[in-house]
Design a protein around this motif. Sequence first.
Motif, PDB file in Angstrom:
ATOM      1  N   THR A 119       0.821  -1.213   0.000  1.00 43.22           N
ATOM      2  CA  THR A 119       0.000   0.000   0.000  1.00 43.22           C
ATOM      3  C   THR A 119       0.853   1.260   0.000  1.00 43.22           C
ATOM      4  O   THR A 119       0.600   2.203  -0.765  1.00 43.22           O
ATOM      5  CB  THR A 119      -0.936   0.007   1.211  1.00 43.22           C
ATOM      6  N   PHE A 120       1.884   1.298   0.843  1.00 41.49           N
ATOM      7  CA  PHE A 120       2.655   2.529   1.025  1.00 41.49           C
ATOM      8  C   PHE A 120       3.896   2.601   0.150  1.00 41.49           C
ATOM      9  O   PHE A 120       4.485   3.680   0.028  1.00 41.49           O
ATOM     10  CB  PHE A 120       3.061   2.671   2.504  1.00 41.49           C
ATOM     11  N   ALA A 158       2.467  10.144   1.384  1.00 44.82           N
ATOM     12  CA  ALA A 158       1.721   9.069   2.038  1.00 44.82           C
ATOM     13  C   ALA A 158       0.775   9.613   3.096  1.00 44.82           C
ATOM     14  O   ALA A 158      -0.369   9.135   3.236  1.00 44.82           O
ATOM     15  CB  ALA A 158       2.695   8.063   2.653  1.00 44.82           C
ATOM     16  N   MET A 162      -3.196   8.967   2.545  1.00 41.84           N
ATOM     17  CA  MET A 162      -3.713   7.820   3.298  1.00 41.84           C
ATOM     18  C   MET A 162      -4.303   8.176   4.653  1.00 41.84           C
ATOM     19  O   MET A 162      -4.929   7.318   5.286  1.00 41.84           O
ATOM     20  CB  MET A 162      -2.596   6.788   3.497  1.00 41.84           C
ATOM     21  N   GLN A 165      -8.053   7.220   5.410  1.00 38.23           N
ATOM     22  CA  GLN A 165      -8.566   6.251   4.446  1.00 38.23           C
ATOM     23  C   GLN A 165      -8.849   4.917   5.140  1.00 38.23           C
ATOM     24  O   GLN A 165      -8.296   4.616   6.198  1.00 38.23           O
ATOM     25  CB  GLN A 165      -7.571   6.050   3.302  1.00 38.23           C
ATOM     26  N   LEU A 167      -8.682   0.957   5.536  1.00 40.74           N
ATOM     27  CA  LEU A 167      -7.823  -0.189   5.244  1.00 40.74           C
ATOM     28  C   LEU A 167      -8.382  -1.367   6.032  1.00 40.74           C
ATOM     29  O   LEU A 167      -8.347  -1.377   7.266  1.00 40.74           O
ATOM     30  CB  LEU A 167      -6.372   0.100   5.641  1.00 40.74           C
TER      31      LEU A 167
END
Length: 357
Positions: A119-120, A158, A162, A165, A167
């Motif tokens: 993801t990152f 990031a 993010m 968000q 997850l």
Amino acid sequence: MAAGPIAERNQDATIYVGGLDDKVSETLLWEMFVQAGPVVNVHMPKDRVTQMHQGYGFVEFLGEEDADYAIKIMNMIKLYGKPIRVNKASAHQKNLDVGANIFIGNLDPEVDEKLLYDTFSAFGVILQTPKIMRDPETGNSKGFAFINFASFEASDAAMDAMNGQYLCNRPISVSYAFKKDSKGERHGSAAERLLAAQNPLSHADRPHQLFADAPVPPPIIPMMPTHPMMPPPLMAPPPPPTPAVVPPPPQAPSAPHFTAGAIPPPPLPPPIGQPPLPPSAPMGIPAPPRMIPPPPWQQPAPPPPTPPTGGPPRPPPPSWRPPQPPLPPQMPPGAFPGQPRLPPPPPANFSADTFNF
């Protein structure tokens, strides 16, 4: 399986494998990476006293393409419950921690290190394996983790993208982590950013965007024809469609307009062989149209004669005589044909004295 001198290795075809468990051996590492390509040698540095490896190793492949393929499919897979870190050995030697460490909170228990890395890592180069804080007895996640980027541009991107968000059905919080040495001070200060601008890795490496779940297909190389091909002829563009011309509807003939007191022009004489026109209509009323008889070849044929009825003709009666022709005029006696006639003589008792003039 021991590697030779470092100078004899192909650094471009050598990968670094970190985060290894104590149970991992060189034989196991060889059997695992030989599935990605032909392996030349495997080297795991060991402690001189305990003869135990230090948690990382190096794998040299036959070619650089095999090393790149191994990085794509082997990075962040779990070996004995621990995700391993796979990247180029040359890049590992340049890892410099600039302080771009971020804190990720409110993680779902199902989030693991590979999911965080996939993801990152799209925002920039991650120096170390994402560290999820776990319970030492059960191994369950405590709900937060740390990620170390190679540049502050990647960490800023990031955080902006993010933070907040979802997850695994949970909104995560992303912020800079606190420093270990000083209490209450976070990473990302102006001094750290000034030192990070001199990090060569932040300008040389690119973000990781090739994941094991969706590898990039190989490029398709077009086949060149063996003989030269002529280019297709240029075709002129088709002409634009012309709009359909619709004829105007027929208009009824309008009556001639005469002004008051004006004398209309005399009618034209009829053509030769046609009957004369009827008398002109009163003022203001148009004359009837002139009827032109059709030509003889277009006139209808006369009806055939009807035969006489009643049988054959009867004979004339017996007393019937044909009419006599007229007699010519009789001339007086003494006259000759062609001689002019004279007036008659006066009577015998005529005297000129009886007339008065």
